[in-house]
Design a protein around this motif. Structure first.
Motif, PDB file in Angstrom:
ATOM      1  N   ASN A 287      34.746  27.804  25.480  1.00  0.00           N
ATOM      2  CA  ASN A 287      34.489  28.416  26.570  1.00  0.00           C
ATOM      3  C   ASN A 287      34.620  28.662  28.014  1.00  0.00           C
ATOM      4  O   ASN A 287      35.055  29.340  28.508  1.00  0.00           O
ATOM      5  CB  ASN A 287      33.040  28.742  25.979  1.00  0.00           C
ATOM      6  CG  ASN A 287      32.698  29.693  25.110  1.00  0.00           C
ATOM      7  OD1 ASN A 287      33.306  30.231  24.579  1.00  0.00           O
ATOM      8  ND2 ASN A 287      31.745  29.321  24.996  1.00  0.00           N
ATOM      9  N   ILE A 288      34.708  27.425  28.355  1.00  0.00           N
ATOM     10  CA  ILE A 288      35.262  27.117  29.584  1.00  0.00           C
ATOM     11  C   ILE A 288      36.597  27.707  30.107  1.00  0.00           C
ATOM     12  O   ILE A 288      36.763  28.306  31.324  1.00  0.00           O
ATOM     13  CB  ILE A 288      35.361  25.907  29.773  1.00  0.00           C
ATOM     14  CG1 ILE A 288      33.233  25.244  30.357  1.00  0.00           C
ATOM     15  CG2 ILE A 288      35.531  25.038  31.043  1.00  0.00           C
ATOM     16  CD1 ILE A 288      32.720  23.859  30.214  1.00  0.00           C
ATOM     17  N   MET A 289      37.345  26.822  29.194  1.00  0.00           N
ATOM     18  CA  MET A 289      39.336  27.451  29.754  1.00  0.00           C
ATOM     19  C   MET A 289      39.207  28.609  29.345  1.00  0.00           C
ATOM     20  O   MET A 289      40.032  29.293  30.082  1.00  0.00           O
ATOM     21  CB  MET A 289      39.936  26.556  28.484  1.00  0.00           C
ATOM     22  CG  MET A 289      39.382  25.152  28.217  1.00  0.00           C
ATOM     23  SD  MET A 289      39.493  24.176  30.518  1.00  0.00           S
ATOM     24  CE  MET A 289      41.488  23.901  30.805  1.00  0.00           C
ATOM     25  N   THR A 290      38.539  28.926  28.427  1.00  0.00           N
ATOM     26  CA  THR A 290      38.896  30.733  28.496  1.00  0.00           C
ATOM     27  C   THR A 290      38.822  31.668  29.341  1.00  0.00           C
ATOM     28  O   THR A 290      38.989  32.441  30.068  1.00  0.00           O
ATOM     29  CB  THR A 290      38.587  31.661  27.390  1.00  0.00           C
ATOM     30  OG1 THR A 290      37.003  31.545  26.741  1.00  0.00           O
ATOM     31  CG2 THR A 290      39.271  30.903  25.904  1.00  0.00           C
TER      32      THR A 290
ATOM     33  N   ILE B 250      38.115  29.871  33.059  1.00  0.00           N
ATOM     34  CA  ILE B 250      39.096  29.800  33.621  1.00  0.00           C
ATOM     35  C   ILE B 250      40.430  30.650  34.395  1.00  0.00           C
ATOM     36  O   ILE B 250      40.159  31.357  34.318  1.00  0.00           O
ATOM     37  CB  ILE B 250      39.577  28.487  33.398  1.00  0.00           C
ATOM     38  CG1 ILE B 250      37.830  27.607  33.497  1.00  0.00           C
ATOM     39  CG2 ILE B 250      40.767  28.219  34.632  1.00  0.00           C
ATOM     40  CD1 ILE B 250      38.704  26.175  34.065  1.00  0.00           C
ATOM     41  N   ILE B 251      41.087  31.186  32.893  1.00  0.00           N
ATOM     42  CA  ILE B 251      42.177  31.153  32.854  1.00  0.00           C
ATOM     43  C   ILE B 251      41.959  33.138  32.161  1.00  0.00           C
ATOM     44  O   ILE B 251      42.681  33.769  32.314  1.00  0.00           O
ATOM     45  CB  ILE B 251      43.206  30.858  31.528  1.00  0.00           C
ATOM     46  CG1 ILE B 251      42.830  30.597  29.931  1.00  0.00           C
ATOM     47  CG2 ILE B 251      43.699  29.464  31.710  1.00  0.00           C
ATOM     48  CD1 ILE B 251      43.876  30.308  29.497  1.00  0.00           C
ATOM     49  N   GLN B 252      40.993  33.706  32.158  1.00  0.00           N
ATOM     50  CA  GLN B 252      40.530  35.250  31.627  1.00  0.00           C
ATOM     51  C   GLN B 252      40.364  36.195  32.808  1.00  0.00           C
ATOM     52  O   GLN B 252      40.331  35.473  34.254  1.00  0.00           O
ATOM     53  CB  GLN B 252      39.647  35.275  31.299  1.00  0.00           C
ATOM     54  CG  GLN B 252      38.424  36.019  31.673  1.00  0.00           C
ATOM     55  CD  GLN B 252      36.937  36.489  30.907  1.00  0.00           C
ATOM     56  OE1 GLN B 252      36.993  35.703  29.944  1.00  0.00           O
ATOM     57  NE2 GLN B 252      36.298  36.405  31.191  1.00  0.00           N
ATOM     58  N   PHE B 253      41.536  37.210  33.158  1.00  0.00           N
ATOM     59  CA  PHE B 253      41.565  38.307  33.799  1.00  0.00           C
ATOM     60  C   PHE B 253      41.069  39.658  33.236  1.00  0.00           C
ATOM     61  O   PHE B 253      41.233  39.654  31.916  1.00  0.00           O
ATOM     62  CB  PHE B 253      43.587  38.096  33.551  1.00  0.00           C
ATOM     63  CG  PHE B 253      44.202  37.211  33.910  1.00  0.00           C
ATOM     64  CD1 PHE B 253      44.302  37.175  35.420  1.00  0.00           C
ATOM     65  CD2 PHE B 253      44.933  36.172  33.224  1.00  0.00           C
ATOM     66  CE1 PHE B 253      45.054  36.470  36.457  1.00  0.00           C
ATOM     67  CE2 PHE B 253      45.578  35.470  33.564  1.00  0.00           C
ATOM     68  CZ  PHE B 253      45.947  34.856  35.455  1.00  0.00           C
ATOM     69  N   SER B 254      40.502  40.327  34.256  1.00  0.00           N
ATOM     70  CA  SER B 254      39.716  41.179  33.920  1.00  0.00           C
ATOM     71  C   SER B 254      40.775  42.537  35.059  1.00  0.00           C
ATOM     72  O   SER B 254      40.842  42.172  35.452  1.00  0.00           O
ATOM     73  CB  SER B 254      38.499  41.633  34.908  1.00  0.00           C
ATOM     74  OG  SER B 254      37.553  40.488  34.224  1.00  0.00           O
TER      75      SER B 254
END
Length: 174
Positions: free
Chosen positions: A165-168, A170-174
């Motif tokens: 959850n933390i890593m996704t 950090i790297i997620q884009f909206s």
């Protein structure tokens, strides 16, 4: 992988395992857990938190740097105030320099920007030590976004059930 209740000693296990290697990162989910590690293992670990956890001497951020602003647009009085400690630093010229000579020097000089920044010093300290306690976000940022750290022999993720959850996040884009 160790899954155990609070207070069982997972931190002791983590530092014991880390100590079997020449170098290690112990990565935590929260800064509160980092603080706990540092209280219990301060002889072994060096701490690195995110930039927001280190106070700027000028109550600014690096993106809105007071020193840079003074270097570009400041008056002699602004530079004197900066150099003479009115903003948290001190700078002393030799007593035999006249006020006019002092002003001429000040007018031409660039103030050295943040060589004593607590965040930068924490990064240097972490770079120069074998065992680093960092939170997920600061380790990711300082290892991948701006690669400041060399590889270590092992990385231990405390609270690793939160890793995905933390890593996704950090790297997620909206």
């Amino acid at each position: 992988i160790v899954n155990a209740g609070t207070g069982i000693g997972k931190s002791v296990i983590a530092t014991t395992i880390a100590n079997l290697f020449y170098s290690a990162y112990i990565c935590t989910k929260t800064t509160n857990l980092q603080t706990q590690y540092m209280q219990d293992f301060k002889e072994m670990l060096v701490e690195l938190k995110g930039k927001k956890h280190y106070q700027c001497f000028f109550n600014r951020s690096c993106d809105n740097c007071y020193v840079e602003e003074i270097n570009k647009n400041g008056t002699i009085a602004d530079k004197k105030a900066l150099l003479n400690g009115e903003h948290g630093r001190s700078f002393i010229f030799h007593d035999n320099i006249s006020e006019e000579e002092y002003d001429e020097i000040i007018e031409e000089m660039m103030v050295w920007k943040c060589s004593d920044c607590p965040y930068k010093l924490a990064i240097l300290n972490a770079q120069n030590n074998n065992y680093v306690n960092a939170n997920y976000h600061s380790l990711y940022f300082n290892s991948y976004v701006i690669p400041r750290f060399k590889k270590r022999d092992i990385i231990i993720f405390d609270e690793c059930h939160n890793f995905e959850n933390i890593m996704t996040g950090i790297i997620q884009f909206s």
